[in-house]
Design a protein around this motif. Structure first.
Motif, PDB file in Angstrom:
ATOM      1  N   GLN A   1      24.228  55.286 -24.893  1.00  0.00           N
ATOM      2  CA  GLN A   1      22.899  55.756 -25.323  1.00  0.00           C
ATOM      3  C   GLN A   1      22.309  56.530 -24.065  1.00  0.00           C
ATOM      4  O   GLN A   1      21.390  57.668 -24.339  1.00  0.00           O
ATOM      5  CB  GLN A   1      22.139  54.722 -25.608  1.00  0.00           C
ATOM      6  CG  GLN A   1      20.620  55.018 -25.954  1.00  0.00           C
ATOM      7  CD  GLN A   1      20.344  56.053 -27.182  1.00  0.00           C
ATOM      8  OE1 GLN A   1      21.488  55.706 -28.199  1.00  0.00           O
ATOM      9  NE2 GLN A   1      19.664  56.790 -27.458  1.00  0.00           N
TER      10      GLN A   1
ATOM     11  N   ARG B   1      22.941  60.140 -24.335  1.00  0.00           N
ATOM     12  CA  ARG B   1      22.135  60.814 -25.375  1.00  0.00           C
ATOM     13  C   ARG B   1      20.954  61.041 -24.896  1.00  0.00           C
ATOM     14  O   ARG B   1      20.223  62.107 -25.307  1.00  0.00           O
ATOM     15  CB  ARG B   1      22.241  60.076 -26.774  1.00  0.00           C
ATOM     16  CG  ARG B   1      23.649  59.891 -27.443  1.00  0.00           C
ATOM     17  CD  ARG B   1      23.774  59.368 -28.928  1.00  0.00           C
ATOM     18  NE  ARG B   1      23.654  57.737 -28.587  1.00  0.00           N
ATOM     19  CZ  ARG B   1      24.695  56.962 -28.443  1.00  0.00           C
ATOM     20  NH1 ARG B   1      25.725  57.476 -28.236  1.00  0.00           N
ATOM     21  NH2 ARG B   1      24.340  55.628 -28.309  1.00  0.00           N
TER      22      ARG B   1
ATOM     23  N   LYS C   1      29.889  64.106 -31.288  1.00  0.00           N
ATOM     24  CA  LYS C   1      28.588  63.529 -31.464  1.00  0.00           C
ATOM     25  C   LYS C   1      27.452  64.157 -30.946  1.00  0.00           C
ATOM     26  O   LYS C   1      26.515  64.302 -31.536  1.00  0.00           O
ATOM     27  CB  LYS C   1      28.645  61.943 -31.410  1.00  0.00           C
ATOM     28  CG  LYS C   1      29.506  61.231 -32.260  1.00  0.00           C
ATOM     29  CD  LYS C   1      29.422  59.954 -31.555  1.00  0.00           C
ATOM     30  CE  LYS C   1      30.551  58.838 -32.474  1.00  0.00           C
ATOM     31  NZ  LYS C   1      30.296  57.336 -31.973  1.00  0.00           N
ATOM     32  N   ALA C   2      27.593  64.495 -29.653  1.00  0.00           N
ATOM     33  CA  ALA C   2      26.338  65.342 -28.856  1.00  0.00           C
ATOM     34  C   ALA C   2      26.256  66.527 -29.664  1.00  0.00           C
ATOM     35  O   ALA C   2      25.032  66.954 -29.674  1.00  0.00           O
ATOM     36  CB  ALA C   2      26.787  65.208 -27.408  1.00  0.00           C
TER      37      ALA C   2
ATOM     38  N   SER D   1      24.418  66.367 -32.635  1.00  0.00           N
ATOM     39  CA  SER D   1      22.802  66.008 -32.376  1.00  0.00           C
ATOM     40  C   SER D   1      21.801  66.918 -31.617  1.00  0.00           C
ATOM     41  O   SER D   1      20.716  67.042 -31.932  1.00  0.00           O
ATOM     42  CB  SER D   1      22.951  64.736 -31.641  1.00  0.00           C
ATOM     43  OG  SER D   1      23.085  64.973 -30.134  1.00  0.00           O
TER      44      SER D   1
ATOM     45  N   SER E   1      13.644  60.192 -26.289  1.00  0.00           N
ATOM     46  CA  SER E   1      13.893  61.065 -27.768  1.00  0.00           C
ATOM     47  C   SER E   1      12.977  62.072 -27.719  1.00  0.00           C
ATOM     48  O   SER E   1      11.763  61.862 -27.188  1.00  0.00           O
ATOM     49  CB  SER E   1      14.370  60.381 -28.848  1.00  0.00           C
ATOM     50  OG  SER E   1      13.017  59.447 -29.356  1.00  0.00           O
TER      51      SER E   1
END
Length: 293
Positions: free
Chosen positions: A11, A14, A67-68, A71, A142
């Motif tokens: 995480q 991210r 995945k990055a 996103s 985020s």
């Protein structure tokens, strides 16, 4: 401008990517997202174990980067790279040098409280040797697809180097097109056992420090002729968290922190107070290398 994001598979990676996207959108910088895998053993083994292990690491890094990519908001363009190095610090700093990165963006360790930054071993190593600014994201950070930096705050200690840090922060605020706020934190940390002077005397010292900080801020504000809007505030509390919480923090704010005066020139180095500021800040921090004022 190029910003290098250190992408780990957890995480924290991210969170770093989310902060990198905000910074990229705010100043038009391009992103390079880097995942570092450990070097495999030198000479190939007869059983080809080293090659298989290397392939496994590369596949794991590739999945994390896929995945990055998925996103990332559509308005943020990024190049993704995977490198092998003896350490994550070595790999990230080498890539930063190769691409001429203007800033390195990292996430927080999972051990940090939610909403606060904590150093993992990679970040600690980078902060001891990086020659470029390092932006760090708090745990759980985020941002939505439209978020841009709205205000820049500068951790202003009132020391001899503080006006220089304010000027460097103003240059960044001008680049971002946002106002600048000077922030001084007064911490009245009452230990279980006070010094021989007692709590009252320690409080007098804190009040004196507050007055000195206020005067130092006023000296900058009264003679300010820069192109950006500037203001000053003082946070006051019984501990670092309370001092931060006594201030209002804007959505999508960034706090600029100067390196310790004990660190080498043109290197990022967190001293005691700068480390406490970075660890307790409720917003992402940008830690600047020390320069000769």
């Amino acid at each position: 401008m190029k910003y290098l994001v250190g992408l780990s598979a957890d995480q924290g990676g991210r969170e770093a990517l989310a902060l990198g996207a905000v910074l990229s959108r705010s100043c038009g910088a391009s992103l390079v997202v880097c995942t570092v895998t450990p070097d495999t053993w030198g000479p190939p083994s007869p059983a080809r174990v080293d090659g298989e292990y290397g392939n496994f690491l590369h596949q794991h890094a590739t999945k994390a980067q896929e995945k990055a990519k998925a996103s990332l908001p559509p308005d943020v363009q990024a190049e993704f790279v995977i490198v092998s190095a003896a350490s994550a610090r070595e790999g990230l700093l080498q890539v930063a040098s190769d691409i001429g990165a203007d800033c390195l963006v990292l996430g927080s360790t999972r051990a940090a409280p939610l909403g606060r930054f904590g150093e993992g071993h990679v970040t600690t190593d980078v902060l001891r040797s990086a020659h470029l600014p390092v932006a760090v994201a708090p745990r759980g950070y985020s941002a939505d697809a439209r978020t841009q930096v709205r205000r820049l705050s500068c951790a202003f200690a009132g020391s001899a180097s503080s006006p220089g840090l304010a000027r460097r922060s103003a240059d960044l605020a001008q680049l971002l097109g946002v106002p600048l706020r000077l922030v001084t934190l007064v911490v009245r940390d009452k230990q279980m056992y006070p010094t021989g002077a007692g709590y009252d005397a320690e409080n007098i010292v804190s009040n004196t420090l507050r007055e000195q900080a206020s005067a130092a801020q006023a000296a900058v504000l009264d003679h300010w002729d820069g192109p950006v809007e500037i203001s000053g505030e003082i946070g006051d509390g019984k501990n670092w968290k309370a001092a931060f919480d006594s201030l209002l923090w804007a959505n999508a704010e960034l706090l600029v922190v100067g390196s310790s005066s004990l660190g080498p020139l043109m290197r990022v180095f967190l001293g005691s107070n700068s480390s406490k500021i970075a660890h307790n800040s409720p917003v992402p921090c940008l830690i600047l290398p020390r320069v000769d004022e």
